[in-house]
Design an enzyme around this catalytic site. Structure first.
Site, PDB file in Angstrom:
ATOM      1  N   LYS A 158       0.763  -1.127  -0.044  1.00  0.00           N
ATOM      2  CA  LYS A 158       0.090  -0.127   0.125  1.00  0.00           C
ATOM      3  C   LYS A 158       0.898   1.173   0.030  1.00  0.00           C
ATOM      4  O   LYS A 158       1.826   1.419   0.971  1.00  0.00           O
ATOM      5  CB  LYS A 158      -0.731  -0.095   1.457  1.00  0.00           C
ATOM      6  CG  LYS A 158      -1.671   1.432   1.637  1.00  0.00           C
ATOM      7  CD  LYS A 158      -2.758   1.560   0.786  1.00  0.00           C
ATOM      8  CE  LYS A 158      -3.445   3.044   0.874  1.00  0.00           C
ATOM      9  NZ  LYS A 158      -4.163   2.807   2.082  1.00  0.00           N
ATOM     10  N   ASP A 162     -12.848   1.512   3.518  1.00  0.00           N
ATOM     11  CA  ASP A 162     -11.956   2.312   4.333  1.00  0.00           C
ATOM     12  C   ASP A 162     -12.170   2.456   5.897  1.00  0.00           C
ATOM     13  O   ASP A 162     -11.785   3.374   6.341  1.00  0.00           O
ATOM     14  CB  ASP A 162     -11.851   3.738   3.646  1.00  0.00           C
ATOM     15  CG  ASP A 162     -10.442   4.630   3.961  1.00  0.00           C
ATOM     16  OD1 ASP A 162      -9.436   3.772   4.468  1.00  0.00           O
ATOM     17  OD2 ASP A 162     -10.298   5.764   3.836  1.00  0.00           O
ATOM     18  N   HIS A 188      -3.121   4.538  -2.675  1.00  0.00           N
ATOM     19  CA  HIS A 188      -4.246   5.713  -2.258  1.00  0.00           C
ATOM     20  C   HIS A 188      -3.753   6.934  -3.229  1.00  0.00           C
ATOM     21  O   HIS A 188      -2.631   7.366  -3.453  1.00  0.00           O
ATOM     22  CB  HIS A 188      -4.096   6.306  -0.755  1.00  0.00           C
ATOM     23  CG  HIS A 188      -4.417   7.587  -0.436  1.00  0.00           C
ATOM     24  ND1 HIS A 188      -5.628   7.647   0.285  1.00  0.00           N
ATOM     25  CD2 HIS A 188      -3.796   8.748  -0.722  1.00  0.00           C
ATOM     26  CE1 HIS A 188      -5.994   8.994   0.288  1.00  0.00           C
ATOM     27  NE2 HIS A 188      -4.872   9.694  -0.217  1.00  0.00           N
TER      28      HIS A 188
END
Length: 414
Positions: free
Chosen positions: A201, A330, A242
């Site tokens: 991530k 989320d 993101h």
């Protein structure tokens, strides 16, 4: 392994690949696998569970959660930003066990834990949580763990940007995800993978709920993004980014990032790039309704008011264009246990209920590269849930999960 044979009877079952609801439903489970659906004869000696008018579905999947924050002492609203500095690793892990159980009982049997960057001394707590669940020590969904998110100094996922900490209050290492420049981002990716991360991530653009970051601004350079993807893909690990801003999304697509989280400000040209490259989108769209920003700082409320309406429209255009869309919330930005509300948001933005179910099962399974779940079919894992009514017509019934089986074990039957 559970070797008992269980027969599930219900009013119907849903083929999430075709979107068809079949009646009635008889599913035979042997051990941790589905053995048969609507067989001509039932096995002798099986335990029969009659669920009446319920509809059977495969276990759902949430492709963006953070089980290590939120939960017991903060059940709704904006996640407590001080968890990152108040919780030691042991307490944070205990918090995660509660959140894992809550998520499983909501019908989500697989999740990607796309963590923040927090002070843990380099320990990948979500990896260990996943191991404990896999070994049967605690109840929870299967976890595809990211370990620490990787972000530049001052990036959206830098915890000091959430908490507005002064310099030197919370020093972080490359091992904990703060990485600048090509050598450091390569080292950070290698560290995450070494200790069990199954997905990487990264923070590729600014965020809505972090101070000092512009939601649309690209954060990692093109060269850094290419290095991150190169390191991960050579190890057979996928990358989730993101990214709200259009420039950051385009840079990620060019670098070969597998999945964009949020994608709020993508233009039509960028959406077309996602379709062309097969880039997945996890829009976390229910945030625009479900995230309570009333107690956030004025600057953050202003960003939310600007970004969230545009994000809803972006998702509508992405659905129409045919982007591969997976389900993600989320959480705890949306409270743990309310994960199914994301399916409502997908329908509100233009999907049919059947398409939303597909996003939370088949497409999510494709995103994490697994073929042993996400559908009801002989030979697949016995991850099965049941809801009242017909979720192919009324997606809201997915919020009322009455039965949860994972790996052939019953975790909820009410």
């Amino acid at each position: 392994m559970n070797d008992q044979v269980i027969v599930l009877r219900a009013a119907a079952w849903v083929d999430v690949e075709t979107g068809q609801r079949h009646t009635p439903a008889v599913i035979v489970v042997e051990g941790n696998r589905i053995a048969a659906i609507d067989p001509p004869e039932l096995p002798t000696g099986a335990q029969v569970i009659d669920m009446g008018e319920l509809t059977l579905l495969p276990g759902l999947m949430d492709m963006e959660v953070n089980l290590l924050i939120g939960g017991p002492d903060n059940p709704s609203g904006l996640p407590n930003p001080m968890h990152g500095v108040q919780d030691d690793p042991v307490y944070r892990t205990l918090r995660a066990t509660v959140n894992a159980g809550t998520t499983l009982h909501a019908g989500f049997t697989t999740v990607r834990n796309l963590g923040l960057m927090v002070k843990t001394g380099g320990y990948l707590l979500d990896v260990d949580l996943g191991r404990a669940i896999e070994q049967g020590w605690i109840a929870g969904p299967r976890i595809v763990a990211a370990g620490h998110a990787i972000t530049p100094t001052g990036g959206h996922l830098d915890p000091t940007m959430f908490q507005r900490l002064a310099p030197h209050i919370m020093p972080l290492s490359v091992e904990e995800g703060r990485a600048n420049g090509v050598p450091q981002v390569r080292e950070s990716v290698r560290y995450q993978i070494k200790y069990g991360a199954e997905v990487i991530k990264i923070s590729a653009s600014g965020g809505v709920m972090s101070h000092g970051t512009v939601a649309g601004a690209q954060q990692y350079s093109d060269e850094e993004l290419v290095a991150i993807v190169d390191e991960a893909h050579r190890a057979g690990v996928r990358v989730a980014a993101h990214a709200h801003g259009d420039a950051g999304i385009r840079a990620c697509i060019r670098a070969g990032v597998d999945c964009i989280e949020h994608g709020s400000l993508a233009t039509d040209d960028t959406i077309a790039m996602m379709v062309e490259h097969g880039t997945f989108l996890v829009p976390t769209s229910y945030l625009s309704e479900g995230l309570d920003v009333s107690k956030a700082a004025p600057a953050l409320r202003k960003k939310a008011a600007e970004v969230f309406p545009r994000a809803r429209e972006t998702l509508r255009r992405a659905i129409h264009a045919g982007v591969k869309i997976a389900c993600g919330t989320d959480a705890p930005a949306v409270p743990h246990g309310d994960n199914a509300k994301e399916l409502w948001a997908l329908v509100d933005r233009g999907m049919t209920p059947a398409q939303a179910l597909h996003a939370a099962t088949v497409t999510s399974a494709e995103l994490i590269g697994v073929e042993d779940r996400g559908r009801l079919a002989p030979g697949l894992l016995a991850d099965i849930i049941a809801v009242p009514g017909d979720p192919t017509v009324d997606i809201s019934v997915i919020e009322d999960v009455r039965f949860v089986m994972k790996d052939g074990h019953i975790h909820k039957n009410s």
